[in-house]
Design a protein around this motif. Structure first.
Motif, PDB file in Angstrom:
ATOM      1  N   UNK A 122       0.841  -1.180   0.224  1.00  9.21           N
ATOM      2  CA  UNK A 122       0.044   0.028  -0.031  1.00  9.21           C
ATOM      3  C   UNK A 122       0.870   1.099  -0.096  1.00  9.21           C
ATOM      4  N   UNK A 123       0.690   2.135  -0.837  1.00 11.71           N
ATOM      5  CA  UNK A 123       1.428   3.494  -1.048  1.00 11.71           C
ATOM      6  C   UNK A 123       0.727   4.570  -0.685  1.00 11.71           C
ATOM      7  N   UNK A 124      -0.760   4.665  -0.593  1.00 10.26           N
ATOM      8  CA  UNK A 124      -1.320   5.732  -0.362  1.00 10.26           C
ATOM      9  C   UNK A 124      -2.830   5.408  -0.189  1.00 10.26           C
ATOM     10  N   UNK A 125      -3.449   6.345   0.854  1.00 11.64           N
ATOM     11  CA  UNK A 125      -5.004   5.990   1.196  1.00 11.64           C
ATOM     12  C   UNK A 125      -5.667   7.450   1.080  1.00 11.64           C
ATOM     13  N   UNK A 126      -6.663   7.408   0.616  1.00 14.35           N
ATOM     14  CA  UNK A 126      -7.513   8.713   0.382  1.00 14.35           C
ATOM     15  C   UNK A 126      -9.007   8.542   0.657  1.00 14.35           C
ATOM     16  N   UNK A 137     -16.498   6.570   0.872  1.00 14.53           N
ATOM     17  CA  UNK A 137     -15.668   5.831   0.003  1.00 14.53           C
ATOM     18  C   UNK A 137     -14.225   5.947   0.272  1.00 14.53           C
ATOM     19  N   UNK A 138     -13.321   4.868   0.136  1.00 14.19           N
ATOM     20  CA  UNK A 138     -11.752   5.055   0.697  1.00 14.19           C
ATOM     21  C   UNK A 138     -11.367   4.532  -0.735  1.00 14.19           C
ATOM     22  N   UNK A 139     -10.104   5.023  -0.878  1.00 16.45           N
ATOM     23  CA  UNK A 139      -9.296   4.693  -2.279  1.00 16.45           C
ATOM     24  C   UNK A 139      -7.980   4.276  -1.480  1.00 16.45           C
ATOM     25  N   UNK A 140      -7.709   2.934  -2.050  1.00 19.27           N
ATOM     26  CA  UNK A 140      -6.180   2.666  -1.356  1.00 19.27           C
ATOM     27  C   UNK A 140      -5.304   2.365  -2.716  1.00 19.27           C
ATOM     28  N   UNK A 141      -4.315   3.048  -2.668  1.00 18.66           N
ATOM     29  CA  UNK A 141      -3.439   2.840  -3.902  1.00 18.66           C
ATOM     30  C   UNK A 141      -2.182   2.066  -3.564  1.00 18.66           C
ATOM     31  N   UNK A 158      -7.460  -9.078  -0.473  1.00 16.43           N
ATOM     32  CA  UNK A 158      -6.968  -9.290   0.885  1.00 16.43           C
ATOM     33  C   UNK A 158      -6.917  -7.767   1.645  1.00 16.43           C
ATOM     34  N   UNK A 159      -6.377  -6.851   0.684  1.00  8.25           N
ATOM     35  CA  UNK A 159      -6.239  -5.257   0.971  1.00  8.25           C
ATOM     36  C   UNK A 159      -7.614  -4.686   1.545  1.00  8.25           C
ATOM     37  N   UNK A 160      -8.711  -5.080   0.738  1.00  8.26           N
ATOM     38  CA  UNK A 160      -9.876  -4.665   0.856  1.00  8.26           C
ATOM     39  C   UNK A 160     -10.650  -5.275   2.142  1.00  8.26           C
ATOM     40  N   UNK A 161     -10.322  -6.528   2.496  1.00  8.82           N
ATOM     41  CA  UNK A 161     -10.766  -7.317   3.621  1.00  8.82           C
ATOM     42  C   UNK A 161     -10.079  -6.764   4.920  1.00  8.82           C
ATOM     43  N   UNK A 162      -8.927  -6.426   4.704  1.00  6.34           N
ATOM     44  CA  UNK A 162      -8.241  -5.878   6.069  1.00  6.34           C
ATOM     45  C   UNK A 162      -8.640  -4.533   6.242  1.00  6.34           C
ATOM     46  N   UNK A 168     -14.942   0.984  10.308  1.00  3.94           N
ATOM     47  CA  UNK A 168     -15.838   0.673  10.050  1.00  3.94           C
ATOM     48  C   UNK A 168     -16.966   2.024   9.487  1.00  3.94           C
ATOM     49  N   UNK A 169     -18.019   1.519   8.816  1.00  2.00           N
ATOM     50  CA  UNK A 169     -19.076   2.585   8.442  1.00  2.00           C
ATOM     51  C   UNK A 169     -20.321   1.801   8.304  1.00  2.00           C
ATOM     52  N   UNK A 170     -21.605   2.408   8.114  1.00  2.00           N
ATOM     53  CA  UNK A 170     -22.581   1.857   7.757  1.00  2.00           C
ATOM     54  C   UNK A 170     -22.857   1.458   6.436  1.00  2.00           C
ATOM     55  N   UNK A 171     -22.234   2.451   5.496  1.00  2.00           N
ATOM     56  CA  UNK A 171     -22.185   2.410   3.989  1.00  2.00           C
ATOM     57  C   UNK A 171     -21.136   2.824   3.420  1.00  2.00           C
ATOM     58  N   UNK A 172     -20.061   1.981   3.787  1.00  3.24           N
ATOM     59  CA  UNK A 172     -18.769   2.215   3.043  1.00  3.24           C
ATOM     60  C   UNK A 172     -18.408   1.363   1.919  1.00  3.24           C
ATOM     61  N   UNK A 173     -17.507   1.968   1.110  1.00  3.31           N
ATOM     62  CA  UNK A 173     -17.009   1.113  -0.130  1.00  3.31           C
ATOM     63  C   UNK A 173     -15.494   1.491  -0.272  1.00  3.31           C
ATOM     64  N   UNK A 174     -14.596   0.560  -0.148  1.00  2.00           N
ATOM     65  CA  UNK A 174     -13.137   0.769  -0.463  1.00  2.00           C
ATOM     66  C   UNK A 174     -12.889   0.193  -1.691  1.00  2.00           C
TER      67      UNK A 174
END
Length: 189
Positions: A122-126, A137-141, A158-162, A168-174
């Motif tokens: 993982x290099x960056x998260x926004x 919404x979260x973006x993992x680079x 695996x990264x999305x599961x981690x 946690x969020x009620x309605x989150x998408x990574x």
């Protein structure tokens, strides 16, 4: 006054002389209810939009003093995982930690060995620091290559599961991206 007798066949009719059975007024048109149905649907749509607007305004006003998941110090990249400390012991002269560093620390504490290996890339998260539980919404680079059909798609999963185990969020998408910006994986958190 003089009245002239009229022939009953020459009295004016509604249908006209060349139409069969043209005597008397035409029956009124039958209304099929399309207008009523259309305005009813429009009313329901406007009511639902109004409810959503009220809910967003109420949620934003309730969050003014009670943000549980965000550290509110001078740290601008301040999302904290579920089980992290509150950040009160953090000194102000320490450099601000990135969202990727916070995520890696969380996975190091409670992730599986395969998740720990995948998270090293993982290099960056926004977007992990801004949550409102409506649509987060979260973006993992990462430094992986190949996109969703490539060799590292399972690592993206695996990264999305981690991420879901740390945030946690009620309605989150990574969404997890490779180094070229192609999607590796996505998941709910």
């Amino acid at each position: 006054m003089m009245s002239y007798p009229q022939d009953p066949q020459q009295q004016p009719t509604w249908g006209g002389p060349d139409q069969p059975g043209g005597g008397g007024p035409q029956p009124p048109r039958k209304h099929t209810g399309r207008k009523v149905l259309g305005f009813g649907c429009l009313g329901v749509l406007l009511l639902s939009v109004l409810i959503v607007i009220i809910a967003v305004v109420a949620t934003n006003s309730d969050d003014s003093g009670s943000k549980k998941d965000v550290v509110t110090s001078d740290d601008t990249s301040s999302a904290k995982p579920k089980d992290s400390p509150t950040g009160e012991g953090q000194k102000k002269d320490q450099p601000a930690r990135s969202q990727a560093d916070v995520f890696k620390e969380c996975v190091a504490k409670k992730g599986t060995p395969t998740e720990k290996e995948a998270v090293k890339h993982v290099t960056k998260i926004t977007g992990a620091d801004k949550r409102n539980n409506i649509l987060d919404t979260a973006d993992v680079f990462t430094d992986y290559t190949g996109g969703i059909a490539g060799a590292h798609a399972s690592d993206g999963t695996l990264i999305a599961a981690a991420f879901a185990s740390c945030y946690e969020s009620e309605n989150g998408l990574v969404t997890v991206y490779d180094k070229h910006g192609d999607i590796l994986s996505n998941g709910n958190y």
